[in-house]
Design an enzyme around this catalytic site. Structure first.
Site, mmCIF file in Angstrom:
data_model
loop_
_atom_site.group_PDB
_atom_site.id
_atom_site.type_symbol
_atom_site.label_atom_id
_atom_site.label_comp_id
_atom_site.label_asym_id
_atom_site.label_seq_id
_atom_site.Cartn_x
_atom_site.Cartn_y
_atom_site.Cartn_z
ATOM 1 N N PHE A 67 45.605 19.917 35.011
ATOM 2 C CA PHE A 67 46.908 19.798 35.677
ATOM 3 C C PHE A 67 47.809 18.849 34.871
ATOM 4 O O PHE A 67 47.377 17.771 34.483
ATOM 5 C CB PHE A 67 46.698 19.264 37.091
ATOM 6 C CG PHE A 67 47.917 19.373 37.958
ATOM 7 C CD1 PHE A 67 48.242 20.565 38.582
ATOM 8 C CD2 PHE A 67 48.754 18.283 38.142
ATOM 9 C CE1 PHE A 67 49.365 20.665 39.381
ATOM 10 C CE2 PHE A 67 49.881 18.382 38.942
ATOM 11 C CZ PHE A 67 50.186 19.570 39.563
ATOM 12 N N ASP A 75 38.784 14.558 38.611
ATOM 13 C CA ASP A 75 39.852 14.817 39.572
ATOM 14 C C ASP A 75 39.351 15.897 40.541
ATOM 15 O O ASP A 75 38.983 17.001 40.112
ATOM 16 C CB ASP A 75 41.115 15.278 38.831
ATOM 17 C CG ASP A 75 42.318 15.359 39.757
ATOM 18 O OD1 ASP A 75 42.125 15.641 40.957
ATOM 19 O OD2 ASP A 75 43.442 15.163 39.271
ATOM 20 N N TYR A 103 46.959 16.200 50.399
ATOM 21 C CA TYR A 103 47.834 17.209 51.017
ATOM 22 C C TYR A 103 47.411 18.644 50.740
ATOM 23 O O TYR A 103 48.060 19.570 51.186
ATOM 24 C CB TYR A 103 49.299 17.005 50.597
ATOM 25 C CG TYR A 103 49.545 16.905 49.105
ATOM 26 C CD1 TYR A 103 49.577 18.034 48.310
ATOM 27 C CD2 TYR A 103 49.766 15.678 48.499
ATOM 28 C CE1 TYR A 103 49.815 17.952 46.952
ATOM 29 C CE2 TYR A 103 50.006 15.576 47.139
ATOM 30 C CZ TYR A 103 50.029 16.715 46.371
ATOM 31 O OH TYR A 103 50.251 16.617 45.027
ATOM 32 N N LYS A 104 46.309 18.841 49.984
ATOM 33 C CA LYS A 104 45.860 20.207 49.695
ATOM 34 C C LYS A 104 44.843 20.625 50.763
ATOM 35 O O LYS A 104 45.197 20.768 51.920
ATOM 36 C CB LYS A 104 45.324 20.267 48.269
ATOM 37 C CG LYS A 104 46.446 20.054 47.250
ATOM 38 C CD LYS A 104 45.991 19.980 45.819
ATOM 39 C CE LYS A 104 47.200 19.813 44.910
ATOM 40 N NZ LYS A 104 46.853 19.303 43.580
ATOM 41 N N ARG A 110 48.611 33.031 42.199
ATOM 42 C CA ARG A 110 47.523 32.172 42.682
ATOM 43 C C ARG A 110 47.409 32.258 44.203
ATOM 44 O O ARG A 110 48.399 32.119 44.916
ATOM 45 C CB ARG A 110 47.832 30.741 42.238
ATOM 46 C CG ARG A 110 46.693 29.781 42.413
ATOM 47 C CD ARG A 110 47.034 28.447 41.796
ATOM 48 N NE ARG A 110 48.042 27.737 42.563
ATOM 49 C CZ ARG A 110 48.120 26.407 42.652
ATOM 50 N NH1 ARG A 110 47.270 25.649 41.974
ATOM 51 N NH2 ARG A 110 49.066 25.830 43.366
HETATM 52 C C1 LIG Z 1 47.840 18.675 42.886
HETATM 53 C C2 LIG Z 1 47.268 17.915 41.755
HETATM 54 C C3 LIG Z 1 47.752 16.659 41.413
HETATM 55 C C4 LIG Z 1 48.933 16.097 42.152
HETATM 56 O O1 LIG Z 1 49.227 14.787 41.797
HETATM 57 P P1 LIG Z 1 50.346 13.998 42.621
HETATM 58 O O2 LIG Z 1 50.300 12.647 42.081
HETATM 59 O O3 LIG Z 1 49.982 14.119 44.057
HETATM 60 O O4 LIG Z 1 51.643 14.695 42.406
HETATM 61 C C5 LIG Z 1 47.142 15.987 40.378
HETATM 62 N N1 LIG Z 1 46.099 16.528 39.708
HETATM 63 C C6 LIG Z 1 45.609 17.741 40.012
HETATM 64 C C7 LIG Z 1 44.456 18.290 39.252
HETATM 65 C C8 LIG Z 1 46.188 18.484 41.032
HETATM 66 O O5 LIG Z 1 45.720 19.691 41.316
#
Ligand SMILES: *Cc1c(COP(=O)(O)O)cnc(C)c1O
Length: 444
Positions: free
Chosen positions: A134, A203, A239-240, A403
């Site tokens: 990401f 992550d 939030y996911k 997706r």
């Molecule tokens: C959704 C996501 C993020 C989001 O990071 P924020 O700091 O909340 O914007 C980070 N890393 C991954 C792998 C994600 O899927």
């Protein structure tokens, strides 16, 4: 051929079916984007109102003690911990994934520097990650490498094993890939990295609440670090799949062998007062709290944490119905069904599958590719109430993606049927070629 009747029969036999009642799903929507923003738990609106009207309006400053606000990051961390194989006192819910990543990546680099052997061994000057990680993860790593004069090396997944060499300080990976839904073998990769003296940052943004995670893969045994397959640091998103609300606080986990180190007071560089051993002693010098609390920085967002709690509470209800194992079984059944129905009913339209078929290598989403029109097809589906999303590609190796996330807490098998039926109609009618579906929005 799978029929609508088959899907209804699967719903009738689904032991997790009662969990859907914990969520407010809008009418006419089939929501396949819980991997981007989870659905609102029904309890959230009343809980946030209660915090505003009672704890804030009436309680005022007293609520930091009386309503337990001050302990909320740790309390929610303890609630989340079983979902990721962490122990009590090892997780805090706080800040954003990006900010937490900055903290843990810095901490990992500080540990490597502190533990570096004598001058004759080669310096560890590289941070490894995946090219399709990401972007915010890569941007944070890029910034840190720039700050410290290190090199960020971006790899394809098949090249990771060979790159685990003595010049690497930290391996930073996302467990489930946000684009493809491909899942790494976390314990195996961690073990291989540790054997080469490399610290691992994971992550879990697309894992927490979606797939079983075992951060303590060593089990209860004490295992010397170089032989350990337990992770070092982990972050993830609220939030996911955890359904904590837009911009919900993220989480951070640190293995106790690192979190408890007293020789590195500034291991975590955002040394704010909420991570201090005694914030209300108001001493001018920083002294970190023992354990995970040192990964807090400033004053915590109580309204957001309160909403996140409602998302986590649903996993408490899920525990009685089989917990993460049952959620995983249903998630795989939902994604298997989606793949099968797309292949049966949408053949001949040039769709490809970017997500691994092997269960062990698949998260809780399915990604389709199409040479032309991926964005417009997603928009046409959204107009029909089938909400997925589009992720921009980066050349032939990483094509544009449609997706679809599958959240077993609230999705049913009949939903999958109807989603694929809408996709079939969008493709067969060429509806997606209408100009309004080609208008690119700010958020995709
Ligand atoms: C959704 C996501 C993020 C989001 O990071 P924020 O700091 O909340 O914007 C980070 N890393 C991954 C792998 C994600 O899927």
């Amino acid at each position: 051929m799978t029929t609508l009747q088959d899907c209804r029969a699967m719903d009738a036999q689904d032991p997790l079916r009662p969990l859907r009642a914990h969520f407010s799903l809008p009418d006419g929507v089939i929501y396949l984007d819980g991997n981007s923003l989870g659905v609102a738990p029904k309890a959230a609106a009343a809980r946030v109102a209660e915090v505003v009207e009672q704890e804030w309006t009436q309680g005022l400053i007293r609520s930091w003690n009386d309503a337990g606000w001050v302990h909320l990051p740790q309390r929610l961390g303890d609630q989340l911990a079983p979902l990721i194989g962490a122990g009590p006192g090892e997780v805090v819910c706080t800040d954003t994934t990006s900010i937490n990543l900055y903290k843990v990546l810095s901490a990992a680099l500080n540990i490597v520097r502190a533990d570096a052997p004598g001058v004759d061994t080669p310096a560890r000057t590289k941070v490894l990650s995946e090219r399709s990680n990401f972007p915010t993860d890569l941007y944070i790593a890029e910034g840190l490498c720039h700050e410290r004069g290190l090199e960020l090396v971006l790899l394809e997944p098949e090249d990771i094993a060979a790159a685990l060499q003595d010049d690497v300080a930290v391996l930073m990976l996302t467990h489930v890939n946000y684009r493809t839904g491909a899942m790494h073998d976390m314990a195996a990769i961690t073990a291989a990295a540790h054997a080469r003296g490399i610290v691992c940052v994971w992550d879990l943004a697309h894992s927490a609440g979606a797939v079983p995670v075992d951060l303590h893969a060593d089990g209860a045994d004490f295992v010397e670090w170089r032989a350990s397959k337990s992770a070092d640091f982990a972050v993830g998103c609220g939030y996911k799949y955890l359904n904590g609300g837009p911009g919900a606080p993220a989480f951070v986990w640190v293995h106790p062998r690192h979190a408890g180190r007293t020789d590195l007071p500034f291991m975590q560089p955002l040394s704010g007062w909420f991570g201090h051993a005694a914030p209300f002693a108001f001493t001018p010098e920083y002294q970190p709290a023992a354990g995970i609390r040192r990964f807090l920085c400033g004053t915590q967002p109580i309204l957001s944490l309160s909403a996140l709690q409602c998302g986590l509470d649903v996993f408490g209800a899920a525990q009685a119905l089989g917990g993460m194992a049952a959620l995983r079984a249903k998630s795989l059944a939902l994604t298997d069904l989606f793949i099968a129905l797309v292949e049966e009913r949408c053949a001949g339209h040039g769709l490809g599958l970017a997500t691994p078929r092997a269960h062990g290598a698949r998260g809780s989403q399915v990604c389709l590719t199409k040479d032309e029109g991926a964005y417009a097809i997603v928009q046409a589906l959204i107009a029909r109430g089938v909400i997925g999303d589009f992720r921009k590609g980066d050349g032939a190796r990483h094509p544009d993606i449609l997706r679809f996330g599958f959240t077993p807490l609230y999705l049913g098998f009949e939903d999958v049927w109807h989603a694929v039926e809408h996709l079939r109609q969008v493709l067969e009618s060429a509806e997606w070629q209408r100009p309004e579906f080609k208008q690119i929005n700010a958020v995709t």
